[in-house]
Design an enzyme around this catalytic site. Structure first.
Site, PDB file in Angstrom:
ATOM      1  N   ARG A 140       0.817  -1.199   0.000  1.00  0.00           N
ATOM      2  CA  ARG A 140       0.000   0.000   0.000  1.00  0.00           C
ATOM      3  C   ARG A 140       0.859   1.261   0.000  1.00  0.00           C
ATOM      4  NH1 ARG A 140      -5.228  -0.301   2.436  1.00  0.00           N
ATOM      5  NH2 ARG A 140      -4.804   1.510   3.703  1.00  0.00           N
TER       6      ARG A 140
ATOM      7  N   ARG B  78       8.655   6.529  -4.446  1.00  0.00           N
ATOM      8  CA  ARG B  78       8.856   7.316  -5.672  1.00  0.00           C
ATOM      9  C   ARG B  78      10.108   8.206  -5.619  1.00  0.00           C
ATOM     10  NH1 ARG B  78       4.243  10.627  -3.490  1.00  0.00           N
ATOM     11  NH2 ARG B  78       2.618   9.234  -4.174  1.00  0.00           N
TER      12      ARG B  78
ATOM     13  N   ARG C  17      -7.566  -6.658  14.368  1.00  0.00           N
ATOM     14  CA  ARG C  17      -6.742  -5.777  15.177  1.00  0.00           C
ATOM     15  C   ARG C  17      -7.618  -4.602  15.561  1.00  0.00           C
ATOM     16  NH1 ARG C  17      -2.809  -6.144  18.639  1.00  0.00           N
ATOM     17  NH2 ARG C  17      -1.325  -4.428  18.559  1.00  0.00           N
TER      18      ARG C  17
ATOM     19  N   ARG D 287       0.297   6.898  15.960  1.00  0.00           N
ATOM     20  CA  ARG D 287       0.258   8.220  15.334  1.00  0.00           C
ATOM     21  C   ARG D 287      -0.532   9.208  16.181  1.00  0.00           C
ATOM     22  NH1 ARG D 287      -2.657   5.857   9.852  1.00  0.00           N
ATOM     23  NH2 ARG D 287      -4.253   4.701  10.918  1.00  0.00           N
TER      24      ARG D 287
ATOM     25  N   GLU E 296      -3.333   7.520  18.765  1.00  0.00           N
ATOM     26  CA  GLU E 296      -3.919   6.257  18.308  1.00  0.00           C
ATOM     27  C   GLU E 296      -3.049   5.094  18.771  1.00  0.00           C
ATOM     28  OE1 GLU E 296      -5.259   6.333  14.199  1.00  0.00           O
ATOM     29  OE2 GLU E 296      -4.675   4.238  13.950  1.00  0.00           O
TER      30      GLU E 296
ATOM     31  N   TYR F 288      -9.604  -5.544   3.918  1.00  0.00           N
ATOM     32  CA  TYR F 288      -9.010  -4.263   4.295  1.00  0.00           C
ATOM     33  C   TYR F 288      -9.455  -3.218   3.271  1.00  0.00           C
ATOM     34  CZ  TYR F 288      -5.032  -1.432   6.113  1.00  0.00           C
ATOM     35  OH  TYR F 288      -4.221  -0.485   6.677  1.00  0.00           O
TER      36      TYR F 288
ATOM     37  N   ASP G  41     -10.603   0.298   1.730  1.00  0.00           N
ATOM     38  CA  ASP G  41     -10.642   1.746   1.908  1.00  0.00           C
ATOM     39  C   ASP G  41     -12.071   2.189   1.584  1.00  0.00           C
ATOM     40  OD1 ASP G  41      -8.004   2.052   2.616  1.00  0.00           O
ATOM     41  OD2 ASP G  41      -7.311   2.281   0.547  1.00  0.00           O
TER      42      ASP G  41
HETATM   43  N1  UDP Z   1       3.504   1.666   7.614  1.00  0.00           N
HETATM   44  C1  UDP Z   1       4.788   1.783   8.108  1.00  0.00           C
HETATM   45  N2  UDP Z   1       5.222   2.990   8.552  1.00  0.00           N
HETATM   46  C2  UDP Z   1       4.445   4.093   8.532  1.00  0.00           C
HETATM   47  C3  UDP Z   1       3.132   3.983   8.021  1.00  0.00           C
HETATM   48  C4  UDP Z   1       2.693   2.757   7.579  1.00  0.00           C
HETATM   49  O1  UDP Z   1       5.516   0.815   8.155  1.00  0.00           O
HETATM   50  O2  UDP Z   1       4.896   5.167   8.966  1.00  0.00           O
HETATM   51  C5  UDP Z   1       3.048   0.338   7.155  1.00  0.00           C
HETATM   52  C6  UDP Z   1       2.432  -0.470   8.276  1.00  0.00           C
HETATM   53  O3  UDP Z   1       2.768  -1.819   8.078  1.00  0.00           O
HETATM   54  C7  UDP Z   1       0.941  -0.265   8.055  1.00  0.00           C
HETATM   55  C8  UDP Z   1       0.866  -0.224   6.541  1.00  0.00           C
HETATM   56  O4  UDP Z   1       2.061   0.449   6.155  1.00  0.00           O
HETATM   57  O5  UDP Z   1       0.198  -1.298   8.615  1.00  0.00           O
HETATM   58  C9  UDP Z   1      -0.339   0.489   5.985  1.00  0.00           C
HETATM   59  O6  UDP Z   1      -0.368   1.795   6.474  1.00  0.00           O
HETATM   60  P1  UDP Z   1      -1.542   2.789   6.143  1.00  0.00           P
HETATM   61  O7  UDP Z   1      -1.141   4.121   6.669  1.00  0.00           O
HETATM   62  O8  UDP Z   1      -1.893   2.671   4.698  1.00  0.00           O
HETATM   63  O9  UDP Z   1      -2.730   2.159   6.989  1.00  0.00           O
HETATM   64  P2  UDP Z   1      -4.085   2.730   7.552  1.00  0.00           P
HETATM   65  O10 UDP Z   1      -4.085   4.212   7.307  1.00  0.00           O
HETATM   66  O11 UDP Z   1      -5.152   1.974   6.822  1.00  0.00           O
HETATM   67  O12 UDP Z   1      -4.026   2.390   8.990  1.00  0.00           O
END
Ligand code: UDP
Length: 373
Positions: free
Chosen positions: A174, A178, A251, A282, A302, A353, A355
């Protein structure tokens, strides 16, 4: 004359149920929506605190490349120009996300794409020949050790509550990678947050539909089943079948929200804390999703959390064991005893999962099979 008071009883007033309810109403169907929470909107529901839309069940940023979905939501609400650009804090140092030229500069001081590519090739060299089987291997294969250890490993292991070697690799796919100085987290064509908040979208979708909140389907299942010619169930699929085959794993999350007496706490909507020793993943500063200029601010820490019957199922854990169990529940759902009466959909019933755009796409697709017969 039908024996039923409603064509559809929809269990769950989240985004999936709302899109289906709206479409069913357009097609002249009589619909009742119930939800055990005291409000509609599922996890996109926002609570207004100090004039700020607080994403009560976790940050939601709408993004999609699907024009049909984008046009669909824009019928109901306008979107602002918010672009998600989270910042990661690792041991007090800040890094831009997703992994881009800014991040590579912050990690290694490289200034051009050629320098960055050379550095990443050097970093990935020990892992180049592996065929990644899990998230750790996938991350090392993509970007090598520095990136993995500073920005991925700690965050991922907190988030999922297990070693990264036990997490499916698709989750890390995901994250875009880049070689431009572009901090847009998503590669999608369209992105934004509804002007006026997500409740405006949900309320518009439910306009004209009877929605009863604070109602637990399972406490009066027979009654609700008798009310509807069909029942669309958007809750946990295992719970529908009383976990007869076992429980699907999720989770969960725990949020700590506070009002702060300052107008700008962290200068960004999302700051990730990527080291393992900090217990939250976060901090969300909600006003920045809508460029808020209120005097105060609201922030949410969170925390990832074990799932139990007492908290909310946020993320399906789509590993092999759970996916195999899901297939068996889906077979039950399609068996003769259920298929003519019950339909299933949404993040929890599909155990995917999703979106928001995936959810809408899936709901619209169900309306085609259900309502265009
Ligand atoms: N992830 C990471 N570091 C970050 C943010 C995300 O390793 O700073 C990884 C982590 O494994 C996470 C996945 O990327 O479960 C997907 O993150 P995303 O932010 O897309 O998830 P969501 O916003 O759905 O919680």
């Amino acid at each position: 004359m039908s024996d039923f008071q409603y064509d559809y009883v929809i269990v769950g007033a989240g985004l999936f149920g709302a899109v289906f309810a709206h479409e069913a109403l357009q097609k002249g169907q009589k619909v009742l929506v119930i939800d055990k929470r005291e409000h509609s909107g599922g996890n996109i529901y926002c609570e207004n605190i100090e004039g700020i839309n607080v994403h009560k069940y976790g940050a939601h940023i709408f993004h999609t490349s699907n024009k049909e979905v984008w046009d669909y939501v824009n019928q109901f609400v306008d979107f602002n120009h918010y672009v998600n650009s989270p910042v990661a804090n690792y041991r007090g140092k800040l890094y831009n996300l997703p992994f881009n030229m800014n991040t590579f500069y912050q990690l290694w001081g490289v200034k051009t794409p050629a320098e960055a590519k050379a550095k990443i090739e050097e970093q990935r060299a020990p892992y180049r020949d592996i065929n990644p089987q899990n998230l750790e291997e996938q991350a090392l294969f993509l970007g090598g050790k520095d990136l993995y250890e500073r920005l991925i490993k700690g965050y991922t292991e907190k988030q999922w509550g297990r070693p990264a070697t036990q997490i499916p690799s698709f989750i890390i796919k995901r994250l875009p990678f880049r070689f431009t100085f572009d901090n847009n987290y998503f590669n999608d064509l369209y992105q934004g947050v509804p002007i006026g908040g997500y409740n405006s979208l949900i309320n518009a979708l439910f306009e004209g539909t009877e929605v009863r909140t604070g109602v637990n389907y399972f406490e009066e299942k027979e009654t609700f089943d008798k009310l509807g010619r069909k029942v669309l169930y958007t809750g946990k699929i295992d719970e529908f079948f009383e976990c007869q085959l076992g429980q699907l794993e999720y989770r969960s999350l725990h949020f700590e929200t506070e009002v702060l007496d300052c107008d700008n706490y962290q200068g960004n909507a999302v700051v990730n804390y990527t080291e393992k020793d900090i217990p939250f993943t976060r901090i969300i500063e909600h006003k920045h999703f809508e460029f808020g200029i209120q005097e105060k601010t609201v922030v949410t820490h969170e925390y990832p959390h074990e799932f139990s019957q007492d908290n909310e199922p946020y993320y399906p854990i789509n590993d092999e064991i759970n996916n195999a169990l899901l297939i068996r529940y889906k077979e039950m759902a399609l068996s003769a005893s259920y298929r003519d009466k019950f339909v299933f959909g949404g993040r929890l019933a599909d155990y995917k999962y999703y979106d928001m755009d995936d959810t809408i796409e899936a709901a619209l697709s169900l309306t085609k099979t259900e309502l265009d017969k």
